[in-house]
Design an enzyme around this catalytic site. Structure first.
Site, PDB file in Angstrom:
ATOM      1  N   GLU A 177     -23.239   5.857  -1.543  1.00  0.00           N
ATOM      2  CA  GLU A 177     -24.535   5.247  -1.193  1.00  0.00           C
ATOM      3  C   GLU A 177     -24.770   5.444   0.294  1.00  0.00           C
ATOM      4  O   GLU A 177     -23.845   5.773   1.034  1.00  0.00           O
ATOM      5  CB  GLU A 177     -24.504   3.755  -1.529  1.00  0.00           C
ATOM      6  CG  GLU A 177     -23.421   3.042  -0.749  1.00  0.00           C
ATOM      7  CD  GLU A 177     -23.053   1.681  -1.331  1.00  0.00           C
ATOM      8  OE1 GLU A 177     -23.529   1.330  -2.420  1.00  0.00           O
ATOM      9  OE2 GLU A 177     -22.269   0.988  -0.664  1.00  0.00           O
ATOM     10  N   GLY A 236     -17.447   9.805   2.180  1.00  0.00           N
ATOM     11  CA  GLY A 236     -16.765   8.591   1.721  1.00  0.00           C
ATOM     12  C   GLY A 236     -16.448   7.580   2.794  1.00  0.00           C
ATOM     13  O   GLY A 236     -15.387   6.944   2.765  1.00  0.00           O
ATOM     14  N   ASP A 264      -3.588   7.395   3.568  1.00  0.00           N
ATOM     15  CA  ASP A 264      -2.860   7.905   2.402  1.00  0.00           C
ATOM     16  C   ASP A 264      -2.565   9.388   2.640  1.00  0.00           C
ATOM     17  O   ASP A 264      -3.031   9.974   3.609  1.00  0.00           O
ATOM     18  CB  ASP A 264      -3.677   7.696   1.108  1.00  0.00           C
ATOM     19  CG  ASP A 264      -5.007   8.458   1.080  1.00  0.00           C
ATOM     20  OD1 ASP A 264      -6.049   7.839   0.798  1.00  0.00           O
ATOM     21  OD2 ASP A 264      -4.997   9.680   1.353  1.00  0.00           O
ATOM     22  N   ARG A 292       0.843  -1.209   0.000  1.00  0.00           N
ATOM     23  CA  ARG A 292       0.000   0.000   0.000  1.00  0.00           C
ATOM     24  C   ARG A 292       0.871   1.249   0.000  1.00  0.00           C
ATOM     25  O   ARG A 292       0.550   2.245  -0.631  1.00  0.00           O
ATOM     26  CB  ARG A 292      -0.959  -0.026   1.205  1.00  0.00           C
ATOM     27  CG  ARG A 292      -2.039  -1.098   1.058  1.00  0.00           C
ATOM     28  CD  ARG A 292      -2.797  -1.293   2.343  1.00  0.00           C
ATOM     29  NE  ARG A 292      -3.635  -0.131   2.648  1.00  0.00           N
ATOM     30  CZ  ARG A 292      -4.231   0.043   3.844  1.00  0.00           C
ATOM     31  NH1 ARG A 292      -4.025  -0.855   4.808  1.00  0.00           N
ATOM     32  NH2 ARG A 292      -4.993   1.071   4.064  1.00  0.00           N
ATOM     33  N   ASN A 351     -21.770  10.644   0.138  1.00  0.00           N
ATOM     34  CA  ASN A 351     -21.263   9.288  -0.053  1.00  0.00           C
ATOM     35  C   ASN A 351     -21.801   8.718  -1.359  1.00  0.00           C
ATOM     36  O   ASN A 351     -22.752   9.253  -1.943  1.00  0.00           O
ATOM     37  CB  ASN A 351     -21.672   8.413   1.146  1.00  0.00           C
ATOM     38  CG  ASN A 351     -20.705   7.263   1.388  1.00  0.00           C
ATOM     39  OD1 ASN A 351     -19.499   7.441   1.426  1.00  0.00           O
ATOM     40  ND2 ASN A 351     -21.263   6.061   1.494  1.00  0.00           N
ATOM     41  N   HIS A 411      -6.292   7.576  12.117  1.00  0.00           N
ATOM     42  CA  HIS A 411      -5.859   6.180  12.038  1.00  0.00           C
ATOM     43  C   HIS A 411      -4.397   6.062  11.610  1.00  0.00           C
ATOM     44  O   HIS A 411      -3.959   4.999  11.193  1.00  0.00           O
ATOM     45  CB  HIS A 411      -6.740   5.392  11.062  1.00  0.00           C
ATOM     46  CG  HIS A 411      -8.130   5.174  11.588  1.00  0.00           C
ATOM     47  ND1 HIS A 411      -9.165   4.777  10.765  1.00  0.00           N
ATOM     48  CD2 HIS A 411      -8.669   5.318  12.823  1.00  0.00           C
ATOM     49  CE1 HIS A 411     -10.267   4.674  11.490  1.00  0.00           C
ATOM     50  NE2 HIS A 411     -10.001   5.002  12.741  1.00  0.00           N
ATOM     51  N   CYS A 420       8.637   3.537  16.043  1.00  0.00           N
ATOM     52  CA  CYS A 420       9.577   2.623  16.698  1.00  0.00           C
ATOM     53  C   CYS A 420       9.000   2.212  18.057  1.00  0.00           C
ATOM     54  O   CYS A 420       8.790   3.056  18.942  1.00  0.00           O
ATOM     55  CB  CYS A 420      10.940   3.304  16.911  1.00  0.00           C
ATOM     56  SG  CYS A 420      12.127   2.258  17.806  1.00  0.00           S
ATOM     57  N   ALA A 447     -17.663  11.209  -5.104  1.00  0.00           N
ATOM     58  CA  ALA A 447     -17.078  12.320  -4.343  1.00  0.00           C
ATOM     59  C   ALA A 447     -16.553  13.423  -5.262  1.00  0.00           C
ATOM     60  O   ALA A 447     -16.728  14.619  -4.972  1.00  0.00           O
ATOM     61  CB  ALA A 447     -15.952  11.796  -3.460  1.00  0.00           C
ATOM     62  N   SER A 459     -18.197   4.277   5.242  1.00  0.00           N
ATOM     63  CA  SER A 459     -19.344   3.370   5.382  1.00  0.00           C
ATOM     64  C   SER A 459     -19.940   3.425   6.778  1.00  0.00           C
ATOM     65  O   SER A 459     -20.966   2.803   7.054  1.00  0.00           O
ATOM     66  CB  SER A 459     -18.900   1.929   5.084  1.00  0.00           C
ATOM     67  OG  SER A 459     -17.943   1.513   6.064  1.00  0.00           O
TER      68      SER A 459
END
Ligand code: BV8
Length: 235
Positions: A205, A177, A95, A60, A203, A110, A118, A221, A179
């Site tokens: 949905e 964006g 990201d 990633r 969003n 997050h 470390c 978005a 859920s």
């Protein structure tokens, strides 16, 4: 949204980066459909098989090199530049697309893919290359004590006091964006409602938390976020 807001908190999730080519977690074919989160996004999983977890995040992290911010990230950065009031972005994403679009008042609750932690000396530093059990901490020089600086399940998200204080004072809370599956982020809308804020979901949905929002707009978005930002800036 009747009168012009003065204090805005904006929560974002994987959906805001989807059109930049970043996989989401729970959409069809998403990340959690390919790998069990207990193996790669928990401290227990890391203790059990650190190289599996390093591989998951190395892939990633390498992916960060091939992506660009999209019109939604760019619109939010414009909002921060041009809005006369106060804006705080709280992202669940690890990201770096918000900062690359120009957002500055940004909390990565997050953690961040491009940072290392470390576990021996507690130092956090930028890290854009692969990481493994032989990676050396730039601060204490130890080997084998680096992990990705991300918040795994069962770990306390970052800057929770700052986030709760901002939500308690906001008059507009926007969720983009996500859920609405992961707590404590999924509970922020209720904190905002309790604070008397107007709450908006943008969003693809309806999310798990759709019933908590006073207003909602559904679509991509890159289409609905710029329209929403112009509405706030236009007054
Ligand atoms: C904690 C980081 C406590 C690494 C991640 C109640 C209260 C508190 C905790 C819990 C609770 N119940 C359960 C818990 C435990 C747990 C939890 O919530 N579990 C869930 C599954 C039930 N929570 C935790 O463990 C959290 N820690 O609570 O600690 C504590 C207290 C004291 C002391 C110590 C600890 C930590 C949670 C953080 C986990 N880390 N990731 C990594 O990224 O690898 S979670 C992971 O999910 C990502 O961070 C991701 O951002 C996050 C949320 O997912 P979304 O962003 O919403 O992505 P998703 O794919 O689900 O949805 C995408 C959405 O976008 C969809 O709705 C889709 O429709 C939309 N979309 C798609 N394309 C587009 C679009 N929208 C617009 N345009 C498009 N083009």
């Amino acid at each position: 949204m009747t009168d012009k807001p003065s204090r805005i908190v904006i929560l974002t999730g994987a959906g805001i980066s989807a059109e930049s080519g970043v996989d989401t977690f729970r959409d069809e074919g998403g990340i959690w459909a390919k790998v069990d989160y207990r193996d790669v996004a928990t401290p227990e999983g890391f203790a059990r098989n650190p190289s599996l977890v390093h591989d998951f995040y190395n892939q990633r992290r390498q992916g960060l090199k091939g992506i660009q911010p999209n019109a939604a990230h760019i619109a939010l950065a414009k909002l921060e530049r041009e809005f006369s009031g106060n804006v705080l972005f709280v992202t669940q994403n690890i990201d770096d697309l918000h900062e690359r679009a120009g957002s500055q008042r940004l909390v990565h609750m997050h953690g961040e893919l491009a940072r290392a932690l470390c576990v021996r000396c507690g130092t956090r530093h930028g890290w854009r290359e692969d990481m493994d059990a032989f990676s050396i901490c730039g601060a204490c020089g130890s080997t084998g004590h680096l992990r990705p600086d991300v918040v795994w399940f069962g770990e306390m998200p970052y800057q929770m006091e700052r986030i709760s204080a901002a939500i308690a004072l906001c008059d507009l809370f926007v969720s983009i964006g996500t859920s609405g599956n992961v707590y404590p982020a999924a509970g922020f809308v209720e904190e905002a409602k309790f604070a008397g804020a107007h709450t908006v979901e943008l969003n693809l949905e309806p999310s798990e938390g759709r019933s908590h929002f006073a207003e909602a707009h559904y679509g991509k978005a890159t289409e609905i976020v710029p329209v929403f930002v112009e509405r706030i800036l236009g007054g």
